[in-house]
Write an enzyme that holds these catalytic residues in place. Structure first.
Site, mmCIF file in Angstrom:
data_model
loop_
_atom_site.group_PDB
_atom_site.id
_atom_site.type_symbol
_atom_site.label_atom_id
_atom_site.label_comp_id
_atom_site.label_asym_id
_atom_site.label_seq_id
_atom_site.Cartn_x
_atom_site.Cartn_y
_atom_site.Cartn_z
ATOM 1 N N PRO A 141 -4.225 -5.695 7.227
ATOM 2 C CA PRO A 141 -2.991 -5.408 6.493
ATOM 3 C C PRO A 141 -2.849 -3.902 6.224
ATOM 4 O O PRO A 141 -3.852 -3.225 5.968
ATOM 5 C CB PRO A 141 -3.137 -6.207 5.200
ATOM 6 N N GLY A 185 -6.029 -0.534 1.442
ATOM 7 C CA GLY A 185 -7.395 -0.090 1.168
ATOM 8 C C GLY A 185 -8.426 -0.630 2.135
ATOM 9 O O GLY A 185 -9.622 -0.556 1.888
ATOM 10 N N LEU A 186 -7.961 -1.179 3.272
ATOM 11 C CA LEU A 186 -8.915 -1.737 4.249
ATOM 12 C C LEU A 186 -9.045 -0.854 5.497
ATOM 13 O O LEU A 186 -9.611 -1.266 6.503
ATOM 14 C CB LEU A 186 -8.503 -3.164 4.641
ATOM 15 N N GLY A 187 -8.476 0.343 5.434
ATOM 16 C CA GLY A 187 -8.674 1.312 6.523
ATOM 17 C C GLY A 187 -7.813 1.069 7.749
ATOM 18 O O GLY A 187 -8.214 1.439 8.863
ATOM 19 N N SER A 188 -6.625 0.489 7.559
ATOM 20 C CA SER A 188 -5.803 0.159 8.745
ATOM 21 C C SER A 188 -5.445 1.406 9.559
ATOM 22 O O SER A 188 -5.500 1.385 10.783
ATOM 23 C CB SER A 188 -4.542 -0.614 8.352
ATOM 24 N N SER A 189 -5.085 2.509 8.905
ATOM 25 C CA SER A 189 -4.654 3.673 9.695
ATOM 26 C C SER A 189 -5.838 4.291 10.440
ATOM 27 O O SER A 189 -5.712 4.687 11.601
ATOM 28 C CB SER A 189 -3.903 4.699 8.841
ATOM 29 N N ALA A 190 -7.016 4.338 9.795
ATOM 30 C CA ALA A 190 -8.194 4.870 10.500
ATOM 31 C C ALA A 190 -8.553 3.967 11.687
ATOM 32 O O ALA A 190 -8.914 4.456 12.762
ATOM 33 C CB ALA A 190 -9.378 4.987 9.549
ATOM 34 N N ALA A 191 -8.426 2.645 11.495
ATOM 35 C CA ALA A 191 -8.765 1.722 12.590
ATOM 36 C C ALA A 191 -7.795 1.888 13.766
ATOM 37 O O ALA A 191 -8.209 1.849 14.932
ATOM 38 C CB ALA A 191 -8.755 0.281 12.083
ATOM 39 N N ASP A 250 -13.483 6.636 5.539
ATOM 40 C CA ASP A 250 -12.838 5.571 6.321
ATOM 41 C C ASP A 250 -13.119 5.735 7.818
ATOM 42 O O ASP A 250 -13.584 4.809 8.483
ATOM 43 C CB ASP A 250 -11.314 5.575 6.103
HETATM 44 O O1 PMV Z 1 -7.311 4.739 2.199
HETATM 45 P P1 PMV Z 1 -8.139 3.890 1.281
HETATM 46 O O2 PMV Z 1 -7.339 3.074 0.351
HETATM 47 O O3 PMV Z 1 -9.187 3.146 2.015
HETATM 48 O O4 PMV Z 1 -8.929 4.923 0.298
HETATM 49 C C1 PMV Z 1 -9.961 5.724 0.751
HETATM 50 C C2 PMV Z 1 -10.890 6.073 -0.343
HETATM 51 C C3 PMV Z 1 -10.518 7.255 -1.251
HETATM 52 O O5 PMV Z 1 -11.744 7.651 -1.854
HETATM 53 C C4 PMV Z 1 -9.549 6.833 -2.342
HETATM 54 C C5 PMV Z 1 -9.927 8.428 -0.491
HETATM 55 C C6 PMV Z 1 -10.903 9.167 0.404
HETATM 56 O O6 PMV Z 1 -10.436 9.985 1.188
HETATM 57 O O7 PMV Z 1 -12.113 8.957 0.309
#
Ligand code: PMV
Length: 319
Positions: free
Chosen positions: A103, A107-113, A154
């Site tokens: 999703p 906070g589950l890293g979708s954009s990095a994935a 992430d």
């Molecule tokens: O993008 P998220 O929701 O997975 O947040 C990453 C974790 C934070 O510590 C809030 C930001 C970061 O860059 O580490």
């Protein structure tokens, strides 16, 4: 150029979000059953490369102007990655299909994935060798394009696909956890990480010494959490998750919907629970004593209003 198919996992942060931006250690783990996928196929009928974003039901060319915001960043990432490759990629007729089970903005890293699968797909399709560390470096450059001041946690956990103790500017430490069951509950509220991080930065400026103190305690929790993860000390892990959540509430990144799901998980017997990622919406994560209990908690979360819940078994992944 050859046809390829690749994937990358989602991630959970078990300890240390936000404090990690200020140099403290944090613990994160991949969620192997929740993934983003990319496939590249050569299609001689095309006159230029095409990108098919399956979940959005949208196909576009890289040369197109005025792309919708939802896919602008995909095009930007692909252009960035192609510049790193020694191939006339934009002259070859390929189609890249992208889809994801993760999703977005929870906070589950979708954009990095998504960025990681784009790098993997384009490097593999051009038969360019890369290590997980090289992959991570490029993924971090991309994170910086979109998130302003990311810690890098992430992209690191998703590129290396192993549980880690992460600290900015330090060598990443791989963790070897015992078998553990976590439950992820999704509030359904999307949030922008960059925005929440910016709000925390403003409060940090206004209350420097208190925030430094809180971040330091979170860092200590993360260090102890890493040890408990490897020892399989569930009771201590749960206690540390609760303590971490309490501190995240103090820096005002939780919200009533997250607090509610955390409360439901605890009442159903979770050993500990906290928000996961930037907060102010998105997902929470809870630790169960065993698989059966994890399933019961996952069901209870949905009954209590989570739009989705997942059970994630933690184990060391081989890189
Ligand atoms: O993008 P998220 O929701 O997975 O947040 C990453 C974790 C934070 O510590 C809030 C930001 C970061 O860059 O580490």
């Amino acid at each position: 150029m050859k046809s390829v198919s690749v994937s990358a996992p989602a991630k959970i942060i078990l300890f240390g979000e936000h404090a990690v931006v200020y140099g403290q250690p944090a613990v994160a783990a991949p969620v192997s059953d929740l993934r983003a996928f990319a496939e590249i196929k050569i299609d001689r009928k095309l006159d230029s490369p095409k990108i098919l974003a399956n979940d959005l039901n949208l196909e576009f060319s890289l040369s197109e102007r005025n792309l919708p915001d939802s896919i602008k960043y995909i095009a930007q990432s692909i252009r960035f990655i192609t510049q790193k490759l020694n191939e006339p990629l934009l002259e070859i007729p390929w189609r890249l299909t992208l889809w994801s089970q993760i999703p977005i903005a929870r906070g589950l890293g979708s954009s990095a994935a998504i960025n990681v699968v784009l790098i993997k797909a384009l490097f593999s399709a051009t038969e360019t060798q890369y290590t997980p560390y090289a992959l991570n470096e490029i993924a971090f450059e991309l994170e910086k394009l979109y998130h302003g001041r990311p810690s890098g946690i992430d992209n690191t956990v998703i590129s290396l696909e192993q549980p880690i103790l992460f600290q900015k500017r330090e060598k990443v430490k791989f963790l070897d956890p015992q078998e553990l069951y976590f439950i992820i509950g999704d509030t359904g509220i999307g949030k922008k990480t960059a925005l929440v991080v910016k709000e925390v930065a403003a409060r940090y400026q206004a209350n420097n010494s208190l925030y430094n103190e809180i971040f330091q305690v979170i860092g200590e929790i993360a260090r102890e959490g890493a040890k408990s993860l490897e020892a399989g000390n569930k009771e201590n892990l749960g206690k540390l998750m609760d303590q971490n959540q309490h501190l995240l509430q103090q820096i005002n990144v939780s919200c009533s919907e997250l607090d509610h799901l955390i409360d439901v998980a605890k009442k159903k017997g979770a050993l500990g629970a906290k928000l996961c990622g930037a907060g102010k919406g998105g997902c929470m994560v809870a630790l169960a004593g065993n698989h059966r209990q994890a399933q019961l908690i996952a069901t209870a979360l949905k009954e209590a209003g989570a739009i989705n819940s997942y059970v994630s078994k933690l184990k060391k992944e081989v890189c």
